[in-house]
Each structure stands twice: as structure tokens, then as C-alpha cells.
Design a protein around this motif. Structure first.
Motif, PDB file in Angstrom:
ATOM      1  N   TYR A 178       0.931  -1.198  -0.091  1.00 46.70           N
ATOM      2  CA  TYR A 178      -0.002  -0.108   0.333  1.00 46.70           C
ATOM      3  C   TYR A 178       0.911   1.470   0.015  1.00 46.70           C
ATOM      4  O   TYR A 178       2.090   1.262   0.491  1.00 46.70           O
ATOM      5  N   PRO A 179       0.549   2.413  -0.482  1.00 44.29           N
ATOM      6  CA  PRO A 179      -0.906   2.498  -1.344  1.00 44.29           C
ATOM      7  C   PRO A 179      -0.866   2.140  -2.676  1.00 44.29           C
ATOM      8  O   PRO A 179       0.395   2.353  -3.321  1.00 44.29           O
ATOM      9  N   TYR A 180      -1.714   1.626  -3.179  1.00 47.17           N
ATOM     10  CA  TYR A 180      -1.897   1.530  -4.584  1.00 47.17           C
ATOM     11  C   TYR A 180      -2.086   3.052  -5.162  1.00 47.17           C
ATOM     12  O   TYR A 180      -2.923   3.693  -4.705  1.00 47.17           O
ATOM     13  N   ASP A 181      -1.414   3.212  -6.614  1.00 45.08           N
ATOM     14  CA  ASP A 181      -1.708   4.470  -7.342  1.00 45.08           C
ATOM     15  C   ASP A 181      -2.982   3.830  -8.123  1.00 45.08           C
ATOM     16  O   ASP A 181      -2.890   3.609  -9.183  1.00 45.08           O
ATOM     17  N   LEU A 182      -4.307   4.283  -7.646  1.00 51.77           N
ATOM     18  CA  LEU A 182      -5.472   3.974  -8.180  1.00 51.77           C
ATOM     19  C   LEU A 182      -5.819   4.912  -9.365  1.00 51.77           C
ATOM     20  O   LEU A 182      -6.849   4.643 -10.175  1.00 51.77           O
ATOM     21  N   SER A 183      -5.020   5.902  -9.677  1.00 47.76           N
ATOM     22  CA  SER A 183      -5.189   6.795 -10.682  1.00 47.76           C
ATOM     23  C   SER A 183      -4.857   6.150 -11.918  1.00 47.76           C
ATOM     24  O   SER A 183      -5.450   6.571 -13.163  1.00 47.76           O
ATOM     25  N   CYS A 184      -3.949   5.193 -12.056  1.00 48.39           N
ATOM     26  CA  CYS A 184      -3.694   4.431 -13.293  1.00 48.39           C
ATOM     27  C   CYS A 184      -4.620   3.275 -13.697  1.00 48.39           C
ATOM     28  O   CYS A 184      -4.282   2.384 -14.475  1.00 48.39           O
ATOM     29  N   ALA A 185      -5.671   3.200 -12.566  1.00 54.51           N
ATOM     30  CA  ALA A 185      -6.344   1.952 -12.869  1.00 54.51           C
ATOM     31  C   ALA A 185      -7.267   1.611 -14.105  1.00 54.51           C
ATOM     32  O   ALA A 185      -7.525   2.911 -14.740  1.00 54.51           O
ATOM     33  N   LYS A 186      -7.468   0.566 -14.654  1.00 52.90           N
ATOM     34  CA  LYS A 186      -8.046   0.441 -15.969  1.00 52.90           C
ATOM     35  C   LYS A 186      -9.493  -0.360 -15.804  1.00 52.90           C
ATOM     36  O   LYS A 186      -8.952  -1.429 -14.698  1.00 52.90           O
ATOM     37  N   PRO A 187     -10.399  -0.380 -16.838  1.00 49.14           N
ATOM     38  CA  PRO A 187     -11.461  -1.587 -16.737  1.00 49.14           C
ATOM     39  C   PRO A 187     -10.890  -2.822 -16.917  1.00 49.14           C
ATOM     40  O   PRO A 187     -10.008  -2.989 -17.833  1.00 49.14           O
ATOM     41  N   PHE A 188     -11.600  -3.791 -16.408  1.00 47.50           N
ATOM     42  CA  PHE A 188     -11.052  -5.034 -16.527  1.00 47.50           C
ATOM     43  C   PHE A 188     -11.264  -5.611 -17.926  1.00 47.50           C
ATOM     44  O   PHE A 188     -12.397  -5.244 -18.803  1.00 47.50           O
ATOM     45  N   HIS A 189     -10.308  -6.447 -18.468  1.00 42.71           N
ATOM     46  CA  HIS A 189     -10.312  -7.297 -19.506  1.00 42.71           C
ATOM     47  C   HIS A 189      -9.630  -8.391 -19.246  1.00 42.71           C
ATOM     48  O   HIS A 189      -8.487  -8.468 -18.436  1.00 42.71           O
ATOM     49  N   MET A 190     -10.133  -9.675 -19.972  1.00 44.77           N
ATOM     50  CA  MET A 190      -9.647 -11.070 -19.613  1.00 44.77           C
ATOM     51  C   MET A 190      -7.990 -10.964 -19.888  1.00 44.77           C
ATOM     52  O   MET A 190      -7.443 -11.903 -19.314  1.00 44.77           O
ATOM     53  N   ALA A 191      -7.700 -10.170 -20.945  1.00 41.43           N
ATOM     54  CA  ALA A 191      -6.260 -10.231 -21.455  1.00 41.43           C
ATOM     55  C   ALA A 191      -5.197  -9.890 -20.478  1.00 41.43           C
ATOM     56  O   ALA A 191      -4.180 -10.364 -20.248  1.00 41.43           O
ATOM     57  N   TYR A 192      -5.669  -9.091 -19.252  1.00 43.12           N
ATOM     58  CA  TYR A 192      -4.776  -8.647 -18.355  1.00 43.12           C
ATOM     59  C   TYR A 192      -4.182  -9.841 -17.456  1.00 43.12           C
ATOM     60  O   TYR A 192      -3.277  -9.989 -16.851  1.00 43.12           O
ATOM     61  N   LEU A 193      -5.135 -10.844 -17.468  1.00 40.18           N
ATOM     62  CA  LEU A 193      -4.707 -12.087 -16.565  1.00 40.18           C
ATOM     63  C   LEU A 193      -3.959 -13.109 -17.359  1.00 40.18           C
ATOM     64  O   LEU A 193      -3.308 -13.996 -16.631  1.00 40.18           O
ATOM     65  N   SER A 194      -3.478 -12.761 -18.418  1.00 41.42           N
ATOM     66  CA  SER A 194      -2.725 -13.772 -19.300  1.00 41.42           C
ATOM     67  C   SER A 194      -1.177 -13.643 -18.514  1.00 41.42           C
ATOM     68  O   SER A 194      -0.917 -12.601 -18.505  1.00 41.42           O
ATOM     69  N   GLY A 195      -0.771 -14.755 -18.173  1.00 37.68           N
ATOM     70  CA  GLY A 195       0.408 -14.860 -17.593  1.00 37.68           C
ATOM     71  C   GLY A 195       0.682 -14.486 -16.027  1.00 37.68           C
ATOM     72  O   GLY A 195       1.600 -14.521 -15.400  1.00 37.68           O
ATOM     73  N   PHE A 196      -0.658 -14.246 -15.764  1.00 35.61           N
ATOM     74  CA  PHE A 196      -0.554 -13.736 -14.083  1.00 35.61           C
ATOM     75  C   PHE A 196      -1.494 -15.026 -13.417  1.00 35.61           C
ATOM     76  O   PHE A 196      -2.565 -15.581 -14.084  1.00 35.61           O
ATOM     77  N   MET A 197      -1.441 -14.916 -12.154  1.00 40.66           N
ATOM     78  CA  MET A 197      -2.434 -15.919 -11.319  1.00 40.66           C
ATOM     79  C   MET A 197      -3.239 -14.698 -10.911  1.00 40.66           C
ATOM     80  O   MET A 197      -2.968 -13.696 -10.665  1.00 40.66           O
ATOM     81  N   ALA A 198      -4.458 -15.371 -10.376  1.00 40.43           N
ATOM     82  CA  ALA A 198      -5.501 -14.536  -9.684  1.00 40.43           C
ATOM     83  C   ALA A 198      -6.062 -15.314  -8.811  1.00 40.43           C
ATOM     84  O   ALA A 198      -6.519 -16.239  -8.881  1.00 40.43           O
TER      85      ALA A 198
END
Length: 169
Positions: free
Chosen positions: A89-109
């Protein structure tokens, strides 16, 4: 440059061990009117010749404030090591983006395991702590301040579920 990191921390073999994990969070916003009663003292000491004098003045303080809180993060995972996530913390939430499944590619969730009802007591605790600290900051200029009564009642709560990235090694 990482001054305290071991030399081999940024080697290619170490970087290949890093994994991105998305952790579930609740981001909560609310309006938070608060009230505080406190007693305060001012102590003044002076010396005249060989005699030391002390004067103590007592005050009763009343404070009210209206705070707008936004994006308070509440971890929505029950993993045992998840509490370490608060270290980023803290996260910089000003850079947050709407969710897209492509963001999960290569990541665990991680899956959300904490619902709103279970997270609500932590939210109330965060609101109380923040509101009391902000009201107490308006009590400057006193030698000591003791809070006697405090209340904050969040209204218009806005709960959003989000996934926030953390790099793990």
C-alpha cells in the motif's frame, strides 16, 4: 537502484522466478460525518528567582467534520500470506483500468473469498480511525488532548470489487 537489496536480486534467474498475482480487493467510498468531544490542557511553566510556577489551563473541545472517503482498500482474500500484501500500500489507483480478460494472461489471480458483510467491520474500523485522526489534527496548540467521545457514521457507501497486481518472488 535498490540500496539494500542483495546484488543478485535483479539477476535474470531471480527475475524469472517473479510471478504476477492479482489479489481481490474491495474499494470502498463513503461520506463520513464525525463528531468528537475531548478535554485538553495547556501547561505553562516559568521561573522567577528561585520559585518555579506552573499554570494549567483546562479546555473542553467539540469538533465536527464531514469527510468524503474514496477507494479505501480492503483485502478480499483469506490466504494466510495475504496479509503481507498490505505492505505494498498505497496503490496508485489513478492508473486503474477497466477489467479485460487479457490482463490475466501470464498472471495468477486469487478468488474473492471475503464478501461485503465480512469486510464491513474492517471498513467501519478504517473509517473510525481515519475520521478520529483527522478531527484530532484540528486540536493543535494544546499540551495534551484526551478524546472522551467520538462517533462517525458512514453514509452512501459505494463498494466495488477489483483485482490489484502484486509481484511475488
Amino acid at each position: 537502484m535498490k540500496w539494500f537489496a542483495p546484488r543478485d536480486f535483479c539477476t535474470r534467474s531471480q527475475l524469472e522466478k517473479m510471478a504476477g498475482v492479482y489479489f481481490p480487493f474491495w474499494l470502498v467510498g463513503a461520506d463520513a460525518p464525525g463528531q468528537m468531544s475531548a478535554s485538553a490542557q495547556n501547561v505553562r511553566t516559568w521561573r522567577t528567582g528561585d520559585i518555579q510556577y506552573t499554570e494549567t489551563s483546562f479546555y473542553q473541545l467539540e469538533r465536527e467534520g464531514y469527510m468524503q472517503l474514496a477507494d479505501l482498500p480492503i483485502l478480499a482474500s483469506l490466504r494466510q500470506d495475504a496479509s503481507r500484501i498490505t505492505g505494498v500500500y498505497p496503490y496508485d489507483l489513478s492508473c486503474a483500468k477497466p477489467f479485460h480478460m487479457a490482463y490475466l494472461s501470464g498472471f495468477m489471480a486469487q478468488k474473492r473469498e471475503v464478501d461485503r458483510e465480512k469486510a464491513h467491520p474492517q471498513f467501519l474500523s478504517m473509517v473510525n480511525e481515519y475520521s478520529q485522526r483527522r478531527l484530532r489534527e484540528t486540536c493543535a496548540g494544546y499540551t495534551s488532548v484526551q478524546v472522551q467521545n467520538f462517533s462517525a457514521a458512514p453514509q452512501n457507501e459505494d463498494w466495488e470489487h477489483t483485482l490489484l497486481p502484486v509481484w511475488t518472488l
